[in-house]
Write a protein that holds these residues in place. Sequence first.
Motif, short mmCIF file in Angstrom:
data_model
loop_
_atom_site.label_atom_id
_atom_site.label_comp_id
_atom_site.label_asym_id
_atom_site.label_seq_id
_atom_site.Cartn_x
_atom_site.Cartn_y
_atom_site.Cartn_z
N HIS A 101 19.31 5.69 18.87
CA HIS A 101 19.65 5.14 20.18
C HIS A 101 20.99 4.40 20.17
CE1 HIS A 101 15.59 6.40 21.02
NE2 HIS A 101 15.09 5.54 20.17
N ASP A 124 22.71 13.42 21.95
CA ASP A 124 21.53 13.71 21.14
C ASP A 124 20.79 14.99 21.50
OD1 ASP A 124 20.31 13.08 23.51
OD2 ASP A 124 19.29 11.28 22.81
N THR A 132 19.34 4.63 25.64
CA THR A 132 18.03 4.04 25.95
C THR A 132 17.06 4.28 24.79
OG1 THR A 132 17.29 6.07 27.04
CG2 THR A 132 18.40 4.42 28.41
N GLY A 133 15.94 3.55 24.82
CA GLY A 133 14.93 3.72 23.79
C GLY A 133 14.62 2.44 23.04
N CYS A 134 15.55 1.48 23.06
CA CYS A 134 15.35 0.18 22.40
C CYS A 134 16.10 -0.87 23.21
CB CYS A 134 15.88 0.22 20.96
SG CYS A 134 15.92 -1.40 20.16
N ASN A 161 17.88 9.80 16.33
CA ASN A 161 16.80 10.30 17.18
C ASN A 161 17.17 11.60 17.89
OD1 ASN A 161 18.58 8.34 18.75
ND2 ASN A 161 17.48 9.31 20.44
#
Length: 236
Positions: A212, A173, A2-4, A192
């Motif tokens: 991501h 991550d 997730t994130g983009c 990240n």
Amino acid sequence: LTGCRDSAATFAAWVAKRDAGIAYLAATGRSISEARRVLAQWSLPEPEVFITSVGSEIWRRSAPGQYERCAKFAALLDKEWDRAEVEDVLRAQDLKPQPVYEQRRWKISYMGTAEEADNIRDRLYEHRLSARVVASHGRFIDVLPRAAGKANAIRFVAREFGLDLADCVACGDSGNDLDMLTRCGRAIVPSNAFDEIASLTRPGLYRSKAPHALGVLEGLEQLGMAQSAVARTMAE
């Protein structure tokens, strides 16, 4: 992953078109319900197998839209796990529990630093209690059965495919990914990633330049598991 949203969409396309010999599993610190909610929120595909609650539960798809917890893995964790005794010993540590919905049968969760996690390990060792202590995101601590953890859960599932950890690729991550990033045959860390795994070095580790899901696909491309066109499309 997730994130983009664009990256997530391209990863979803890779999952749909991946080689039939590649199994897709999701390993997360979240509960099964939270994991499914987040994947739906990001329009990401659900896997055949969820490894949830920091590797203390395995859930397999039993029917469309339904998952069943693995009873054999649960029985394995129960062998050396006395949740009540662990909680009693740690009560003197004056720890702040995470919300009740984060507490699971095989996971006791607190707020705290890596240093406080070390203190918990020392306390449990003094009382000869078998447990695994996992610190992550600089503020979470999870106490699990010794047989739990993402790497152990992945190995348990891999054996059902006739594989072992050397045949697995882990992507993560944060600190609660550390055991699988260390023990799986290959590991991918997106840009990240949290500082708590910045010092991780090992053969077979790839640190992506992208964050991501793009970082995951970049690593898979390096392993020959994703086409370069996929990564270029995502970058655009």
